[in-house]
Design a protein around this motif. Structure first.
Motif, PDB file in Angstrom:
ATOM      1  N   PHE A  64       7.751 -13.951 -39.456  1.00 25.33           N
ATOM      2  CA  PHE A  64       6.785 -14.857 -38.841  1.00 25.33           C
ATOM      3  C   PHE A  64       5.802 -14.080 -37.968  1.00 25.33           C
ATOM      4  O   PHE A  64       4.589 -14.313 -38.018  1.00 25.33           O
ATOM      5  N   ALA A  65       6.315 -13.133 -37.181  1.00 22.77           N
ATOM      6  CA  ALA A  65       5.461 -12.320 -36.305  1.00 22.77           C
ATOM      7  C   ALA A  65       4.444 -11.531 -37.129  1.00 22.77           C
ATOM      8  O   ALA A  65       3.255 -11.483 -36.788  1.00 22.77           O
ATOM      9  N   ARG A  66       4.903 -10.930 -38.218  1.00 19.84           N
ATOM     10  CA  ARG A  66       3.993 -10.150 -39.071  1.00 19.84           C
ATOM     11  C   ARG A  66       2.948 -11.027 -39.744  1.00 19.84           C
ATOM     12  O   ARG A  66       1.769 -10.681 -39.794  1.00 19.84           O
ATOM     13  N   LYS A  67       3.374 -12.138 -40.285  1.00 24.26           N
ATOM     14  CA  LYS A  67       2.467 -13.026 -41.028  1.00 24.26           C
ATOM     15  C   LYS A  67       1.327 -13.521 -40.139  1.00 24.26           C
ATOM     16  O   LYS A  67       0.186 -13.617 -40.583  1.00 24.26           O
ATOM     17  N   PHE A  68       1.642 -13.826 -38.868  1.00 26.53           N
ATOM     18  CA  PHE A  68       0.638 -14.437 -38.004  1.00 26.53           C
ATOM     19  C   PHE A  68       0.154 -13.515 -36.885  1.00 26.53           C
ATOM     20  O   PHE A  68      -0.593 -13.944 -36.008  1.00 26.53           O
ATOM     21  N   GLY A  69       0.550 -12.235 -36.928  1.00 25.79           N
ATOM     22  CA  GLY A  69       0.047 -11.259 -35.975  1.00 25.79           C
ATOM     23  C   GLY A  69       0.400 -11.559 -34.526  1.00 25.79           C
ATOM     24  O   GLY A  69      -0.432 -11.399 -33.641  1.00 25.79           O
ATOM     25  N   ILE A  70       1.635 -12.005 -34.318  1.00 22.08           N
ATOM     26  CA  ILE A  70       2.101 -12.306 -32.965  1.00 22.08           C
ATOM     27  C   ILE A  70       3.304 -11.436 -32.637  1.00 22.08           C
ATOM     28  O   ILE A  70       3.895 -10.820 -33.531  1.00 22.08           O
ATOM     29  N   SER A  71       3.677 -11.394 -31.380  1.00 20.63           N
ATOM     30  CA  SER A  71       4.821 -10.586 -30.976  1.00 20.63           C
ATOM     31  C   SER A  71       6.121 -11.242 -31.430  1.00 20.63           C
ATOM     32  O   SER A  71       6.188 -12.466 -31.595  1.00 20.63           O
ATOM     33  N   PRO A  72       7.172 -10.434 -31.618  1.00 26.43           N
ATOM     34  CA  PRO A  72       8.473 -11.007 -31.962  1.00 26.43           C
ATOM     35  C   PRO A  72       8.973 -11.994 -30.896  1.00 26.43           C
ATOM     36  O   PRO A  72       9.614 -12.991 -31.236  1.00 26.43           O
ATOM     37  N   ILE A  73       8.656 -11.738 -29.640  1.00 24.93           N
ATOM     38  CA  ILE A  73       9.069 -12.660 -28.580  1.00 24.93           C
ATOM     39  C   ILE A  73       8.388 -14.014 -28.771  1.00 24.93           C
ATOM     40  O   ILE A  73       9.037 -15.067 -28.703  1.00 24.93           O
ATOM     41  N   GLN A  74       7.073 -13.989 -29.034  1.00 26.31           N
ATOM     42  CA  GLN A  74       6.351 -15.239 -29.270  1.00 26.31           C
ATOM     43  C   GLN A  74       6.855 -15.915 -30.539  1.00 26.31           C
ATOM     44  O   GLN A  74       7.008 -17.140 -30.582  1.00 26.31           O
ATOM     45  N   ALA A  75       7.126 -15.133 -31.570  1.00 26.59           N
ATOM     46  CA  ALA A  75       7.627 -15.697 -32.830  1.00 26.59           C
ATOM     47  C   ALA A  75       8.969 -16.390 -32.616  1.00 26.59           C
ATOM     48  O   ALA A  75       9.208 -17.481 -33.142  1.00 26.59           O
ATOM     49  N   GLY A  76       9.853 -15.766 -31.846  1.00 29.80           N
ATOM     50  CA  GLY A  76      11.144 -16.373 -31.547  1.00 29.80           C
ATOM     51  C   GLY A  76      10.990 -17.676 -30.783  1.00 29.80           C
ATOM     52  O   GLY A  76      11.662 -18.674 -31.070  1.00 29.80           O
ATOM     53  N   HIS A  77      10.089 -17.671 -29.814  1.00 26.66           N
ATOM     54  CA  HIS A  77       9.817 -18.889 -29.039  1.00 26.66           C
ATOM     55  C   HIS A  77       9.253 -19.984 -29.945  1.00 26.66           C
ATOM     56  O   HIS A  77       9.691 -21.138 -29.882  1.00 26.66           O
ATOM     57  N   ASP A  78       8.293 -19.618 -30.795  1.00 34.16           N
ATOM     58  CA  ASP A  78       7.687 -20.593 -31.703  1.00 34.16           C
ATOM     59  C   ASP A  78       8.708 -21.157 -32.686  1.00 34.16           C
ATOM     60  O   ASP A  78       8.697 -22.352 -32.995  1.00 34.16           O
ATOM     61  N   LEU A  79       9.591 -20.305 -33.181  1.00 36.35           N
ATOM     62  CA  LEU A  79      10.632 -20.751 -34.100  1.00 36.35           C
ATOM     63  C   LEU A  79      11.545 -21.757 -33.416  1.00 36.35           C
ATOM     64  O   LEU A  79      11.851 -22.815 -33.967  1.00 36.35           O
ATOM     65  N   LYS A  80      11.969 -21.451 -32.200  1.00 32.96           N
ATOM     66  CA  LYS A  80      12.839 -22.371 -31.464  1.00 32.96           C
ATOM     67  C   LYS A  80      12.121 -23.692 -31.202  1.00 32.96           C
ATOM     68  O   LYS A  80      12.704 -24.768 -31.371  1.00 32.96           O
ATOM     69  N   THR A  81      10.849 -23.643 -30.814  1.00 32.54           N
ATOM     70  CA  THR A  81      10.074 -24.859 -30.566  1.00 32.54           C
ATOM     71  C   THR A  81       9.964 -25.692 -31.839  1.00 32.54           C
ATOM     72  O   THR A  81      10.127 -26.917 -31.816  1.00 32.54           O
ATOM     73  N   PHE A  82       9.713 -25.025 -32.972  1.00 36.74           N
ATOM     74  CA  PHE A  82       9.604 -25.718 -34.253  1.00 36.74           C
ATOM     75  C   PHE A  82      10.919 -26.403 -34.610  1.00 36.74           C
ATOM     76  O   PHE A  82      10.945 -27.573 -34.997  1.00 36.74           O
TER      77      PHE A  82
END
Length: 92
Positions: A64-82
């Motif tokens: 997810f972080a690679r696909k959308f150019g975000i940090s792994p920390i942000q990706a983890g947060h976004d995944l949990k929110t989703f």
């Protein structure tokens, strides 16, 4: 759905009253109880596909972080929110 288990895999169980499919690169979800449907945007479609395929959590976050150019920390947060949002909507 849980984000962690003993083997660090994501477990997804779609609610019995939910049907979904991918149409033109977007996940469409139909709630059979109330007849409402959702159309996911690109990011939500990617997250749904990644968590539904049950990869190790670390791989889901990294992809997810690679696909959308975000940090792994942000990706983890976004995944949990989703996931939390899907649970609150009774999709999973």
């Amino acid at each position: 759905m849980t984000l962690h288990s003993a083997d660090d895999r994501i477990t997804l169980a779609v609610s019995d009253h939910i049907r979904f499919c991918n149409v033109h690169g977007r996940v469409i979800i139909l709630d059979l109880c109330d007849g409402e449907y959702l159309i996911f945007d690109e990011a939500a479609t990617f997250l749904w596909d990644v968590i539904y395929s049950t990869p190790p959590l670390e791989h889901a976050i990294t992809a997810f972080a690679r696909k959308f150019g975000i940090s792994p920390i942000q990706a983890g947060h976004d995944l949990k929110t989703f996931v939390d949002d899907c649970i609150s909507r009774r999709l999973i």
